[in-house]
Structures are given as C-alpha cells and as structure tokens.
Design an enzyme around this catalytic site. Structure first.
Site, PDB file in Angstrom:
ATOM      1  N   THR A 153       0.805  -1.164   0.025  1.00 31.39           N
ATOM      2  CA  THR A 153       0.087   0.011   0.135  1.00 31.39           C
ATOM      3  C   THR A 153       0.898   1.315  -0.051  1.00 31.39           C
ATOM      4  O   THR A 153       1.360   1.670  -1.074  1.00 31.39           O
ATOM      5  CB  THR A 153      -0.824  -0.028   1.381  1.00 31.39           C
ATOM      6  N   THR A 190      -0.195  -2.499  10.973  1.00 35.38           N
ATOM      7  CA  THR A 190      -1.064  -2.774   9.552  1.00 35.38           C
ATOM      8  C   THR A 190      -0.012  -3.649   8.814  1.00 35.38           C
ATOM      9  O   THR A 190       0.953  -2.821   8.328  1.00 35.38           O
ATOM     10  CB  THR A 190      -1.494  -1.787   8.814  1.00 35.38           C
ATOM     11  N   GLU A 276       6.188   4.728   7.092  1.00 35.95           N
ATOM     12  CA  GLU A 276       5.657   5.877   6.274  1.00 35.95           C
ATOM     13  C   GLU A 276       6.533   7.057   6.388  1.00 35.95           C
ATOM     14  O   GLU A 276       6.705   7.722   7.466  1.00 35.95           O
ATOM     15  CB  GLU A 276       4.123   6.120   6.674  1.00 35.95           C
ATOM     16  N   ASN A 402      -0.295  10.475   5.372  1.00 37.11           N
ATOM     17  CA  ASN A 402      -1.737  10.249   5.918  1.00 37.11           C
ATOM     18  C   ASN A 402      -2.708  11.032   6.003  1.00 37.11           C
ATOM     19  O   ASN A 402      -3.776  10.940   6.221  1.00 37.11           O
ATOM     20  CB  ASN A 402      -1.344   9.894   7.534  1.00 37.11           C
ATOM     21  N   SER A 407      -7.388   9.918  -0.374  1.00 36.12           N
ATOM     22  CA  SER A 407      -7.332  10.582  -1.643  1.00 36.12           C
ATOM     23  C   SER A 407      -6.398  10.205  -2.673  1.00 36.12           C
ATOM     24  O   SER A 407      -6.507  10.471  -3.800  1.00 36.12           O
ATOM     25  CB  SER A 407      -7.465  12.085  -1.632  1.00 36.12           C
TER      26      SER A 407
END
Length: 407
Positions: A153, A190, A276, A402, A407
């Site tokens: 992802t 996750t 991230e 984040n 979007s």
C-alpha cells in the site's frame, strides 16, 4: 541455517501469482495469490484490535477449524474492515471463487485485505482478479517477487525473506513476504505477513512456533502507535521437504524455529525501516533489566516515543527523551544506574553513564545518527534480561502521507 534469495515460492510445492484488478490503485498490481500443490497445516496470529476486519475473522475461523489450507488470496487498496455482514460475504465469495477454480474446498482458502477502512470491496473486480491469477500460478522467483509487490500500500519497497535448514537429512525451506508501512504498533501491526514452508510438522507445534516467535519479532515493531484492524500473520506448511515429521520440541523443532525466526525478524525489521515517511530504521536494545517483561516494556516505550523518533530524524543525540520515555514506561529502575549508547555503521558512542551525560562529541554523535540504520542501547543494570524493539524516525512526510491517504 542458510540464508537464501527467495520469497513465498522458495519452499517446495508453493506457487504465486499477481494481477492488476484496479480495486483502488491504477496502473499497478494489487492482488496476489499463494497456492500449494498439496494441502497445508496452517497457523495464524491476528490483530489484538477489538475492531477486526472481516478477513481476520474469516481466517481465524479457517485456521482453527478447517482440516487443511491450500491457498491465500490477498488484495491491496481496500481493507474490508468495518463493512458489516457484507464484508464476511466478500470473504466467502472470494474463497468460493478461488476454490472452484483451484479444485479445492472454499474452507481451504484464506483471504487477506489491506488498505482503506470502511470502503466496500468491488467484488466483480476481486473475482475477476482471482480468475486471472489462477492460470498465472508459477513457482519461479519472479512470481514471488511480483506477488510481494502486489500487496503493497504505502510501502516503498517489497519485503521478502527466505532461509533453509537441515532437518532429518532433508533441506527444509522457510520463506515469506509481508507488507506494512503505517498503522503499525506492537501486538501485531498494519501488516500482513505470509510465511510458507515445506517442513513436515504437526499443526499444534506449527501454531506454537508462530505464536512464540511473534513475541520477539512482529510484536516488537512500531511505526506510529496505531494497531491495525487487519493485522494477520499466516504460516502454511505442506510437508513436501519430507523430513521426519516434527512432533515434539526436540533439536528438529529448534532448527525449524531458527529458520522461522530469521524470516519473521527480517520481515519485521523491513517493515519498521519502511515506516511511512521514514529515513532511518531505529533499533532499541535494552539490557540489564530485572525481567524480560521489563526489558520489552522499556524498549517499546523508547521506540514509540514521538519525541525520540523526531530526534532520530534530526540526527540529534537528545538522550533526555530516551530517559524520559523509560521513566513513564511503568517499569521500576534506578535512573542513576542507566548507561546509554548510540551506534550505527559509523561507530558507537556512549552518551550517558550512571544517569549523567558524559563529555561526548556532538559532532561524532550526529555522524553516527545520520546513518540509515541507528541503534540506541540502554543498560539499566538491574538484572540479566534483554529485549530489542524496532521502529523508525518521525518525519514531515509521515503527516503528508496520512493526511492524503484516502485521496
């Protein structure tokens, strides 16, 4: 044990495939399948979050009650979490479709999803993806690599690991792939991790091996303090190495555990380092604790401290933040005994001795903290227990990623 280049297809009898189903992402693969030529014993560990995604509930039931497992179907982009009864229906529909095409029962198919919470899965694309992958199933290295890429992802790199070990005169292989970059916190994160092995081992010992090993691997990583709704680790064993079946905790079991631990800890560190927006893997070693539980708590408290993570990003040896994080962890220790060190490929430096700062070089400390992997070592001198946790620095890009995620 021998470390090898490989992914989920490295053990005998395992195949993989991937496809672009346009579930959420465009112009990239977003579905993967793993399939074994023979039925597998299955083990699994799942999120501790009370809010559990439909695939987590489906897989937990299959792992516990199904006679065997033979395939896994994974999608990226939509998590199938907080989707009500429809979500469980999606799991069943996916498993039925895969089972029909593979010629196996629906309850021999595990499913996993990762992505945005609350969106409904476009099942016509999911089932089309399943149909498209079955003819593409292959054993090669490339098939495993593409499958690992398809489950990403916000990950920036795919994550794979593999090792072999000799058991009973046979070569046993353990390999895996995972994804995870954000919404990652100790007690499963996750993250989705899929580990395959051709070892012959009882289901009970397979589950025990996995449940034991995650305590020092996946449960010791953190990116942002959020425990996901979808965390899943699945371990499939098809027995095709033809080693004498492991039925007790003997030398063969320990050899299997060694290979399993290598795969799990390697994948866990890959996820922590690919947090991230991260620019550095942040490792925390606590030693000299009164108990293993204390060492675990202290290391997690340091690695999850936002102020410490920000200091790592700034290459700043702000040791006070580390002592502060240790102090509010709930563990009792004597702060006037603590020694602190920083180390990396650029060297090692002690910055605190017996709770007081040394006259260390800030320039040298900054140089050490400027590497892509840095370690903080805290010796509390209260006993003989130790633990290691992994995380990453906290950067501006974490917020950007984040803030725009949906979007």
């Amino acid at each position: 044990m021998k470390i090898i280049d490989g992914g989920v297809t490295a053990p005998k009898g395992f195949q993989a495939a991937s496809t672009a189903a346009a579930i959420k992402y465009q112009n990239r693969k977003d579905m993967a399948m793993i399939c074994s030529e023979k039925p597998c014993k299955a083990a699994g560990t799942f999120t501790t979050n009370v809010v559990k995604a439909a695939p987590v509930k489906w897989d937990a039931e299959i792992v516990k009650n199904s006679p065997y497992v033979q395939a896994v179907v994974v999608n990226a982009g939509i998590a199938n979490a907080c989707t009500g009864e429809e979500g469980m229906g999606y799991c069943k529909e996916t498993s039925v479709k895969a089972g029909e095409l593979l010629g196996i029962p629906a309850d021999a198919v595990l499913v996993a999803s990762t992505g945005v919470i609350g969106m409904q899965l476009p099942m016509e694309r999911i089932t089309a993806g399943v149909a498209g992958m079955v003819p593409l199933l292959a054993r090669g290295r490339e098939a495993a690599k593409l499958a690992a890429e398809a489950i990403m992802t916000t990950d920036t790199v795919s994550k794979e690991a593999a090792a072999t070990v000799e058991i009973g005169g046979k070569t046993v292989t353990v390999a895996g792939m995972c994804k995870g970059s954000g919404m990652i916190h100790p007690n499963m994160c996750t993250m989705l991790s899929f580990v395959t092995t051709d070892a012959a081992i009882t289901k009970e010992l397979l589950q025990e091996a996995l449940s034991t090993d995650i305590q020092d691997t996946y449960n010791m990583i953190s990116v942002d303090g959020d425990t996901s709704t979808n965390d899943t680790v699945l371990l499939l064993a098809n027995g095709m190495a033809e080693n004498p079946e492991i039925t007790e905790k003997n030398a063969d079991y320990e050899a299997f555990l060694e290979a399993l631990h290598y795969v799990n800890v390697t994948l866990a560190k890959y996820m922590a380092g690919d947090g991230e927006g991260a620019t550095a893997l942040f490792e925390v070693k606590v030693k000299g604790a009164a108990s293993k539980a204390d060492a675990v708590t202290l290391s997690k408290s340091i690695v999850t401290s936002n102020l410490t993570k920000a200091a790592i990003y700034g290459h700043d040896a702000n040791w006070g933040r580390i002592l502060c994080a240790m102090g509010y962890s709930g563990v009792q220790f004597d702060p006037e005994k603590v020694d602190l060190f920083f180390e990396s490929a650029a060297g090692k430096i002690q910055i605190v001795k017996d709770g007081t700062a040394l006259n260390y070089s800030e320039e040298e400390a900054t140089k050490i903290l400027s590497e892509p992997a840095v370690t903080a070592v805290a010796d509390v001198k209260m006993g003989g227990a130790s633990a290691t946790a992994w995380g990453c620095d906290l950067t501006y890009d974490y917020i950007k990623i984040n803030a725009d995620y949906r979007s």
